[in-house]
Write an enzyme that holds these catalytic residues in place. Sequence first.
Site, PDB file in Angstrom:
ATOM      1  N   GLU A  56      71.056  53.373 -22.966  1.00  0.00           N
ATOM      2  CA  GLU A  56      70.566  54.693 -22.591  1.00  0.00           C
ATOM      3  C   GLU A  56      69.514  55.249 -23.555  1.00  0.00           C
ATOM      4  O   GLU A  56      69.456  56.457 -23.785  1.00  0.00           O
ATOM      5  CB  GLU A  56      71.741  55.677 -22.509  1.00  0.00           C
ATOM      6  CG  GLU A  56      72.794  55.279 -21.488  1.00  0.00           C
ATOM      7  CD  GLU A  56      73.842  56.363 -21.323  1.00  0.00           C
ATOM      8  OE1 GLU A  56      73.949  56.916 -20.218  1.00  0.00           O
ATOM      9  OE2 GLU A  56      74.545  56.649 -22.330  1.00  0.00           O
ATOM     10  N   HIS A 106      73.963  62.039 -28.394  1.00  0.00           N
ATOM     11  CA  HIS A 106      74.602  61.878 -27.081  1.00  0.00           C
ATOM     12  C   HIS A 106      76.058  61.507 -27.292  1.00  0.00           C
ATOM     13  O   HIS A 106      76.356  60.499 -27.923  1.00  0.00           O
ATOM     14  CB  HIS A 106      73.901  60.805 -26.260  1.00  0.00           C
ATOM     15  CG  HIS A 106      74.685  60.405 -25.044  1.00  0.00           C
ATOM     16  ND1 HIS A 106      75.109  61.321 -24.099  1.00  0.00           N
ATOM     17  CD2 HIS A 106      75.141  59.196 -24.608  1.00  0.00           C
ATOM     18  CE1 HIS A 106      75.790  60.693 -23.149  1.00  0.00           C
ATOM     19  NE2 HIS A 106      75.826  59.402 -23.441  1.00  0.00           N
TER      20      HIS A 106
END
Lengths: 242, 242, 242, 242
Positions: free
Chosen positions: C82, C101
């Site tokens: 990601e 994140h």
Amino acid sequence: MRAGADDQICRLRKTLVAANRILARLGVLDGYGHVSARHPEQPSAFVISRSLAPELVTEDDLLELDFAGHPLNGDSRPQYLETCIHSEIYAARPDVAGIVHSHALPVVAFSASDVSLRPIHHMSGFLGSGAPVFDSRTQFGDTDLLIRTSAHGAALARALAEASVVLMRGHGFVAAAPSLKLAVFRAVYTVTNAAAQATAVSLGGEVTFLSPKEASLADATNAGTVDKPWALWARHAGVDLA
Amino acid sequence: MRAGADDQICRLRKTLVAANRILARLGVLDGYGHVSARHPEQPSAFVISRSLAPELVTEDDLLELDFAGHPLNGDSRPQYLETCIHSEIYAARPDVAGIVHSHALPVVAFSASDVSLRPIHHMSGFLGSGAPVFDSRTQFGDTDLLIRTSAHGAALARALAEASVVLMRGHGFVAAAPSLKLAVFRAVYTVTNAAAQATAVSLGGEVTFLSPKEASLADATNAGTVDKPWALWARHAGVDLA
Amino acid sequence: MRAGADDQICRLRKTLVAANRILARLGVLDGYGHVSARHPEQPSAFVISRSLAPELVTEDDLLELDFAGHPLNGDSRPQYLETCIHSEIYAARPDVAGIVHSHALPVVAFSASDVSLRPIHHMSGFLGSGAPVFDSRTQFGDTDLLIRTSAHGAALARALAEASVVLMRGHGFVAAAPSLKLAVFRAVYTVTNAAAQATAVSLGGEVTFLSPKEASLADATNAGTVDKPWALWARHAGVDLA
Amino acid sequence: MRAGADDQICRLRKTLVAANRILARLGVLDGYGHVSARHPEQPSAFVISRSLAPELVTEDDLLELDFAGHPLNGDSRPQYLETCIHSEIYAARPDVAGIVHSHALPVVAFSASDVSLRPIHHMSGFLGSGAPVFDSRTQFGDTDLLIRTSAHGAALARALAEASVVLMRGHGFVAAAPSLKLAVFRAVYTVTNAAAQATAVSLGGEVTFLSPKEASLADATNAGTVDKPWALWARHAGVDLA
């Protein structure tokens, strides 16, 4: 005293030190609370630490007390304020050989609620015999909530009746069992049950508890397995089992 | 200064370092928050760390400040932004000798709720004198919520009034007591009470709190037992009590 | 490259390793999640670990990637799936220099609920600019919920808009800030705020959140204090700040 | 037996010891519960510890059992009471190569509630195939809730059907997977999902779960990443991966 008897009390004292450290390590006891065992040779006496945070207890800290709170050997060090919890339950319940008194939070929450603690988990089948709530105010009015006298202790023992656990409103709970290790086990899983039941209630649906027979069968099974978690708990608590 | 006085401040400084580390170890303080003690020789001054995360505080980090925030000995290292919490409460409450300011989560939750924090547990009998909520916006409008000025601190002290604990909306709480150790004790059990009360409420039934008299009796009892948990906490925090 | 520039990237790399370990130690990241920093010399590049559990990250594990995901120095070790979370937010938000994140549970709960995460605590004033929820299904239909492409990342950046935090439905959240340390701070206190808000809601009363102006004032204050908790967190994470 | 086969069982035994310690370290298992792996050479047999708290398991404690519970090599040390959980699921589900049985609290809460455990988080996409609840009372009446016989185990396997997880009312759950590491992963994230779902429900709003297709896509993705958290978990558990 026979050599065998001597061995018995020696082993018990080691187990009681382990119990103190295990219960502290698992968060069942913090700076307060206590654990005791009936004296293996003198059924009208019990062994308990002098007033000390449980995690700090060593063999040197153990007192042997009769049910009037008199030390068997003249040891006059300060006692916990609530030794009557222990003496009165041992007096009322000849089947009980180990007792834990704890302030663990999830159980304090139930102690102050009119929602009953019930066996949600097979590990706490012992709750199938009930978890009555003792409210000191009913009989004794406004107090500091401590079990300071024989009368307090006897009232608590009456509330416990034939159950394994009694909640104390705004205070905590007592777990009792036929052996010290099983009393520790029951104290641990009383807290666990309270936490699981609170979560289940918060989900908002119907909750299914163990049936009375399931609870009693599970309790009998678990009573035979206590040495398994004990080995683990002892290692966590830094206790040598050898 | 008499030798005895010198001993007194020496001991206090050691206890204050222990208090910082204990409160951090127990999660009452994290990277923020602070704890102070009234100066044993100079009642219009107090001892508090320079601006530093409490767990890292050593004796070298302690400042001695008068109620205007001036260091007694010219030590100009950066101070916490909110020393007025301490100076104004010490000024308003001659009976107070120890103060803790914390952001512990369960109490932050109550600070933002219109549900009152009430004594659910005998360990927090000190909540029987109330746990009022101070909302800085009422008097000072939109701010960063910090107690930055004497006016802020004085308003907070007025909200505290004669209680032991005051919640600060969206911010945290302050616990005050006649001794530093008791202030630590009250901070610890304020958090505990908030967590137990939240669990009790989540069960959905009626909750019974301590009566005012029970609360005050329990508070008096507990005040006499602080050294018991302190011994444990000190060991956990790596503090040498000898 | 100037010597000063060299120093800057060297320091940043050390801070990024510390950020990884700190976020793991605080439970904001577990085996998954990641933290990055904009490259101090090359604003269209960023520094992030190769695919590795954050707690295990060392300086040798750091990659320097451009916004197309190409390593600046040909380092072809496997990347997180990601990285587009980072590249697209850095591209859309020139003011952002650090991004975290996380899958922390209290925030996952809010990500799946239609109850908004709002600033309940002055430590999370940065939530005053909103905590929008990005739902990948709206635009991309059924996926594995990962931000695998530039299109996913750009949509997430649009959802973030000018806020500091964006929740990802059924997945987690992203915290962004003008510095790496502040991004860590915001990630930590996003989790804290979610936990405190959940507790406050469970009390059943009215909850008061920070006003927009309180939130922005508190955010500005906190941004100036990050080194205080950082010193503590670094010690906990075993990071040498010297 | 080929040398390669020998290597395979050797590696599996090391991984199984790691699995025991990892699950204990993460709190998925406590003094109870167990984890097993299908025998890599003999698909009608499995490897599991003798009766022992999982954290204490070493290679010497591992038993190799056929589906009737007979040890392959005559090793007669006491077995867990519930090995039929493992044998019957391996028998019914040729695709399963690893099984975990846990009493983790958040899942016990769901097991006793009529609120279904559903995938709220992409890490638990495997719950998209359902998390049915097995109630032993339906078929077997009042028991101690243990899976003591082949009939119990077969009924549990039927309840599991093609899912990855089956809850056991008042008892716990079983997670199954095509590999031992993935079974550990699924056990971990079953607990995580239960905790996050309970928090989301407590917020009082609408909760959005993963769609069936999202769940299955996320499950497929995660199955490919298990070595990343495993490296972290192994380090935490003190397991040498080299």
